[in-house]
Scaffold this motif. Structure first.
Motif, PDB file in Angstrom:
ATOM      1  N   ASN A 120       4.169  20.758 -49.159  1.00 49.81           N
ATOM      2  CA  ASN A 120       3.890  19.767 -48.117  1.00 49.81           C
ATOM      3  C   ASN A 120       2.646  20.134 -47.317  1.00 49.81           C
ATOM      4  N   ILE A 121       2.493  21.422 -47.028  1.00 51.58           N
ATOM      5  CA  ILE A 121       1.308  21.869 -46.299  1.00 51.58           C
ATOM      6  C   ILE A 121       0.057  21.622 -47.132  1.00 51.58           C
ATOM      7  N   MET A 122       0.112  21.978 -48.403  1.00 54.22           N
ATOM      8  CA  MET A 122      -1.059  21.789 -49.271  1.00 54.22           C
ATOM      9  C   MET A 122      -1.383  20.317 -49.464  1.00 54.22           C
ATOM     10  N   ASP A 123      -0.348  19.476 -49.468  1.00 53.54           N
ATOM     11  CA  ASP A 123      -0.562  18.031 -49.665  1.00 53.54           C
ATOM     12  C   ASP A 123      -0.982  17.327 -48.382  1.00 53.54           C
ATOM     13  N   GLY A 124      -1.048  18.066 -47.270  1.00 51.65           N
ATOM     14  CA  GLY A 124      -1.429  17.458 -46.003  1.00 51.65           C
ATOM     15  C   GLY A 124      -0.331  16.653 -45.354  1.00 51.65           C
ATOM     16  N   VAL A 164       2.162  31.269 -41.038  1.00 49.63           N
ATOM     17  CA  VAL A 164       0.909  32.030 -40.984  1.00 49.63           C
ATOM     18  C   VAL A 164       1.081  33.381 -41.685  1.00 49.63           C
ATOM     19  N   PHE A 165       2.164  34.076 -41.394  1.00 55.51           N
ATOM     20  CA  PHE A 165       2.372  35.391 -42.024  1.00 55.51           C
ATOM     21  C   PHE A 165       2.714  35.238 -43.507  1.00 55.51           C
ATOM     22  N   LEU A 166       3.455  34.189 -43.857  1.00 51.17           N
ATOM     23  CA  LEU A 166       3.729  33.921 -45.267  1.00 51.17           C
ATOM     24  C   LEU A 166       2.428  33.672 -46.020  1.00 51.17           C
ATOM     25  N   THR A 167       1.551  32.911 -45.427  1.00 51.38           N
ATOM     26  CA  THR A 167       0.257  32.620 -46.045  1.00 51.38           C
ATOM     27  C   THR A 167      -0.532  33.904 -46.279  1.00 51.38           C
ATOM     28  N   HIS A 198       3.223  20.494 -27.817  1.00 54.05           N
ATOM     29  CA  HIS A 198       4.418  21.338 -27.831  1.00 54.05           C
ATOM     30  C   HIS A 198       4.342  22.434 -28.894  1.00 54.05           C
ATOM     31  N   GLY A 199       3.289  22.434 -29.685  1.00 54.67           N
ATOM     32  CA  GLY A 199       3.192  23.413 -30.762  1.00 54.67           C
ATOM     33  C   GLY A 199       4.241  23.187 -31.833  1.00 54.67           C
ATOM     34  N   VAL A 200       4.647  21.943 -32.030  1.00 61.08           N
ATOM     35  CA  VAL A 200       5.709  21.639 -32.980  1.00 61.08           C
ATOM     36  C   VAL A 200       5.121  21.422 -34.363  1.00 61.08           C
ATOM     37  N   LEU A 201       5.683  22.081 -35.329  1.00 61.63           N
ATOM     38  CA  LEU A 201       5.251  21.924 -36.721  1.00 61.63           C
ATOM     39  C   LEU A 201       6.149  20.895 -37.388  1.00 61.63           C
ATOM     40  N   ASP A 202       5.547  19.806 -37.829  1.00 62.27           N
ATOM     41  CA  ASP A 202       6.298  18.718 -38.445  1.00 62.27           C
ATOM     42  C   ASP A 202       6.008  18.728 -39.938  1.00 62.27           C
ATOM     43  N   LEU A 203       7.055  18.948 -40.741  1.00 60.43           N
ATOM     44  CA  LEU A 203       6.867  19.025 -42.190  1.00 60.43           C
ATOM     45  C   LEU A 203       7.461  17.814 -42.899  1.00 60.43           C
ATOM     46  N   CYS A 224      -3.963  27.616 -43.023  1.00 59.52           N
ATOM     47  CA  CYS A 224      -2.932  27.877 -44.022  1.00 59.52           C
ATOM     48  C   CYS A 224      -3.070  26.942 -45.219  1.00 59.52           C
ATOM     49  N   LYS A 225      -3.372  25.694 -44.947  1.00 64.30           N
ATOM     50  CA  LYS A 225      -3.543  24.734 -46.035  1.00 64.30           C
ATOM     51  C   LYS A 225      -4.668  25.168 -46.970  1.00 64.30           C
ATOM     52  N   ARG A 226      -5.822  25.548 -46.400  1.00 60.77           N
ATOM     53  CA  ARG A 226      -6.958  25.969 -47.230  1.00 60.77           C
ATOM     54  C   ARG A 226      -6.618  27.221 -48.033  1.00 60.77           C
ATOM     55  N   SER A 227      -5.975  28.154 -47.376  1.00 60.93           N
ATOM     56  CA  SER A 227      -5.656  29.405 -48.058  1.00 60.93           C
ATOM     57  C   SER A 227      -4.637  29.185 -49.171  1.00 60.93           C
ATOM     58  N   LEU A 228      -3.616  28.395 -48.898  1.00 64.32           N
ATOM     59  CA  LEU A 228      -2.586  28.151 -49.908  1.00 64.32           C
ATOM     60  C   LEU A 228      -3.162  27.407 -51.110  1.00 64.32           C
ATOM     61  N   LEU A 229      -4.051  26.462 -50.860  1.00 64.58           N
ATOM     62  CA  LEU A 229      -4.697  25.759 -51.969  1.00 64.58           C
ATOM     63  C   LEU A 229      -5.538  26.720 -52.812  1.00 64.58           C
ATOM     64  N   ALA A 230      -6.182  27.667 -52.141  1.00 64.79           N
ATOM     65  CA  ALA A 230      -7.038  28.614 -52.856  1.00 64.79           C
ATOM     66  C   ALA A 230      -6.227  29.628 -53.661  1.00 64.79           C
ATOM     67  N   HIS A 231      -4.982  29.858 -53.252  1.00 63.39           N
ATOM     68  CA  HIS A 231      -4.199  30.923 -53.885  1.00 63.39           C
ATOM     69  C   HIS A 231      -2.904  30.416 -54.509  1.00 63.39           C
ATOM     70  N   ARG A 232      -2.814  29.124 -54.744  1.00 66.03           N
ATOM     71  CA  ARG A 232      -1.579  28.551 -55.268  1.00 66.03           C
ATOM     72  C   ARG A 232      -1.259  29.042 -56.671  1.00 66.03           C
ATOM     73  N   ARG A 233      -2.264  29.560 -57.392  1.00 67.55           N
ATOM     74  CA  ARG A 233      -2.023  30.000 -58.767  1.00 67.55           C
ATOM     75  C   ARG A 233      -1.012  31.152 -58.852  1.00 67.55           C
ATOM     76  N   ILE A 234      -0.866  31.908 -57.780  1.00 64.89           N
ATOM     77  CA  ILE A 234       0.028  33.069 -57.813  1.00 64.89           C
ATOM     78  C   ILE A 234       1.490  32.662 -57.663  1.00 64.89           C
ATOM     79  N   LEU A 235       1.757  31.407 -57.281  1.00 64.73           N
ATOM     80  CA  LEU A 235       3.123  30.934 -57.063  1.00 64.73           C
ATOM     81  C   LEU A 235       3.734  30.467 -58.376  1.00 64.73           C
ATOM     82  N   PHE A 236       4.885  31.014 -58.718  1.00 68.30           N
ATOM     83  CA  PHE A 236       5.547  30.636 -59.973  1.00 68.30           C
ATOM     84  C   PHE A 236       7.045  30.829 -59.813  1.00 68.30           C
ATOM     85  N   SER A 237       7.813  29.803 -60.143  1.00 65.39           N
ATOM     86  CA  SER A 237       9.262  29.848 -59.942  1.00 65.39           C
ATOM     87  C   SER A 237      10.050  29.850 -61.244  1.00 65.39           C
TER      88      SER A 237
END
Length: 696
Positions: free
Chosen positions: A399-403, A346-349, A411-416, A493-506
């Protein structure tokens, strides 16, 4: 090691000192003001001022000063004596709570962007109790904010403090969704400071270095940094003695100077501190830069903080390592449990969203006349803002963006899927030197900031932008039922990351293909300060500042005007210096050497040895052609400079300097530097790069 630890913080009126010197009740009430925002009572201020004065007098202080950061970017101080005459020929020492809390410097003579007229001189400095007072050069320095008579911020500290309030408020709202209620959420910063050390004798012989902080002329040295032998190499004794002296001064001021080493370019070095809260970190870095220069003078050296003092070798930056945390945890640490991982995502997003939405402001925060020569020059990131996450985090985000990620609500467990995130370690990414904003384990490294900059701007903008993104998250999720929260948070997070994925570059930020790709993505690319400055007054950005309570419209416009004014003044100084030096220092010497060669040719030919003189004739022809080119280049620069000066609009003037005058300056430099390769060494009027960069 006892002496070393005993020395630390001896010149700082720290919390430890206050606990010893203040009555317990006074210390408790002051802590309530600092931690809970309780009003500061005058009797508390009087008690603190008295204790502060007595402590400072014991350290030899004779004066006190409100130490503040005007919009010039450096620090300012006005010294007032502790002495107070009593009327019978004697005096007492006095420092009241009123004098501690508020001062009154002239507000008209500092940069103010039109907020104050010359006849409207009153301004106020207000004690910032969150940053400790200290003794420097026998003066008690009290860190303060600086505002006008009508209340507008005329400094860099006030907006930074406001941005800290904004991010604290919004981060607490988000953490409450995870059932956490910390006392404070605070950005922490560690600024790696790069700098050059050169001999004072060489510095004084270079008028361009003295006036402009960088060499306006200078051919490449015979040996630069191509052997890569200086980086982390053995520190020469001259520099080692300087570093030890500097450490001693900084440690006494409670500045946690930790790491020092040789940098890539010859004569270039770096100092890195331990992290501290952003407000104190900024104050510390300003003191670091001041002390670097003062200590150097005692060692017959000069410290250069300009971003590009020498062409053709690496310039100097200030890597701003930024993180966010509570009293118990770093919110950008991926952690090792699933629930912490969801919080981290959430904070990374929020950070990704903030950098994308306000990439123009982040670029602006690193913009300066000197940094224009450094950004993108294969030693610093390009002017295009992007985020580097590293392979593991990139996979998680994908993985988050791809669903492919899901949440087990019970349990609040995040499965990636591949379960990458829970296995992340602190140093889970490689380093990408070409990325302006790179995740490095539990923090982001903003590499674009220039060495000479006051990092208040960069951190104020980063704090404000992230606060806005966190506000959006809280607004969207606060009404969600507790059992649905993990799933709803992941979907957000998925919606936000999809909307802002253009800023990611490695990839490689230096590659021209990235510039083309960035343009296709719609990322901004402000190559010069003149191009970047209008972002300060873009309606979208003013709305951000106003919504977050960081800057009013008039304060934002003020900063835009001040930055424009400073840029234009610096460019005017450089152009004027260059014309004068080319005309009065370099051209006469080149002409004199050409005359010597011509007379030598004439004498030798008169002796009947003409056939052996073809190379000398070629040299004379090159010298004469060079003099002609220099004259033409001077005329061209004068014309462009006059055009810039004639512009009544400050932005148009900046545009002219950035795109017309700078090109004319480059042409003049090229013509003079070519002559340096031909003129005899004993004729050349100034120390060359070989002379300056290589000394014992």
């Amino acid at each position: 090691m006892a002496d070393l630890t005993d020395r630390y913080g001896t010149e700082v009126f720290s919390d430890a000192v206050m606990k010893k010197r203040l009555p317990k009740d006074v210390h408790r009430r002051l802590a309530a003001t600092l931690e809970e925002g309780e009003p500061l009572d005058l009797d508390v201020a009087n008690a603190v001022a008295h204790a502060m004065k007595e402590w400072a007098l014991e350290r030899g202080a004779t004066h006190y000063a409100h130490w503040f950061q005007p919009l010039s970017g450096i620090t300012s101080e006005k010294h007032d004596s502790f002495l107070e005459p009593v009327g019978d020929g004697t005096a007492i020492t006095k420092f009241s709570g009123k004098a501690l809390v508020q001062g009154e410097p002239d507000a008209s003579s500092f940069p103010n962007g039109g907020l104050r007229a010359t006849f409207e001189a009153r301004g106020y400095t207000i004690w910032d109790a969150t940053s400790p007072a200290f003794v420097k050069d026998e003066v008690l320095c009290v860190p303060t904010a600086f505002c006008s008579y009508t209340g507008e911020a005329l400094d860099k500290k006030t907006p930074l403090l406001r941005s800290m309030t904004a991010i604290d408020t919004q981060a607490k709202r988000v953490l409450a969704l995870f059932g956490k209620y910390p006392k404070r959420v605070v950005p922490s910063v560690g600024d790696e400071q790069e700098y050059f050390l050169i001999k004072k004798e060489a510095y004084r012989a270079r008028r361009d270095l003295v006036i402009c902080g960088r060499t306006l002329f200078g051919a490449s040295p015979c040996k630069g940094q191509e052997l890569e032998e200086h980086y982390f190499g053995a520190i020469r004794p001259t520099v080692s003695a300087y570093m030890k002296d500097l450490d001693d001064e900084l440690w006494a001021l409670g500045i946690p100077s930790k790491t020092e080493h040789n940098e890539v370019a010859p004569c270039q070095h770096e100092l890195a501190p331990v992290y501290s809260e952003v407000n104190e970190a900024v104050d510390n870095n300003l003191l670091v830069m001041e002390k670097m220069k003062l200590v150097a003078s005692r060692h017959d050296l000069v410290c250069l903080l300009h971003e590009k003092p020498f062409a053709g070798i690496n310039g100097s930056g200030k890597h701003n390592n930024w993180s966010l945390g509570t009293e118990d945890e770093n919110l950008l640490d991926p952690g090792d449990t699933p629930l912490e991982n969801l919080q981290f995502v959430v904070f990374l997003t929020a950070v990704i969203e903030a950098v994308d939405e306000y990439q123009d402001l982040l670029r602006l925060s690193a913009a300066s006349c000197g940094n224009d020569h450094r950004l993108g020059a294969h030693e610093a990131p390009p002017a295009i803002m992007s985020i580097f996450l590293g392979n593991q985090l990139t996979e998680v985000v994908q993985n988050i963006m791809d669903g492919k990620a899901s949440v087990h609500a019970t349990h609040g467990v995040l499965d990636l899927g591949a379960n990458t995130l829970p296995k992340l370690e602190r140093d889970n990414t490689d380093r990408n030197r070409t990325s302006p904003f790179a995740f490095t384990g539990n923090k982001f490294e903003f590499r674009s900031v220039g060495a000479e900059a006051n990092v208040s701007d960069a951190n104020m903008i980063l704090d404000t932008a992230v606060a806005k993104a966190l506000k959006g998250i809280a607004d969207a999720l606060e009404a969600v039922e507790a059992e649905r929260f993990p799933e709803a948070a992941l979907e957000y997070c998925k919606r936000s990351l999809l909307a802002h994925r253009r800023i990611l570059f490695s990839g490689d930020g230096y590659n021209e293909a990235w510039h083309e790709e960035a343009a296709r993505r719609g990322l901004s690319n402000c190559r010069t300060t003149a191009d970047a400055l209008p972002a300060m007054v873009a309606e979208k950005n003013i709305a951000l500042f106003e919504e977050m309570g960081v800057l009013s419209r008039s304060e934002a416009v003020c900063r835009y005007d001040c930055k424009l004014e400073k840029y234009n003044k610096l460019m005017n100084i450089e152009a004027t210096t260059m014309i004068r030096e080319a005309r009065r220092t370099y051209r006469p010497v080149i002409t004199a050497y050409a005359t010597k060669v011509a007379r030598g040719l004439e004498a030798i030919r008169a002796a009947g040895a003409e056939a052996a003189m073809q190379w000398e004739q070629n040299t004379l022809n090159e010298l004469c052609a060079g003099i002609t080119e220099i004259n033409e280049a001077i005329c061209a620069l004068e014309k462009r400079h006059a055009e810039a000066q004639s512009q009544a609009d400050a932005q148009l003037q900046a545009n002219c300097y950035a795109h017309e005058v700078s090109a004319a300056m480059a042409r003049l430099r090229e013509t003079v530097d070519a002559m340096e390769e031909i003129v005899a060494a004993d004729y050349w009027p100034v120390p060359t790069y070989d002379d300056i960069l290589f000394y014992v």
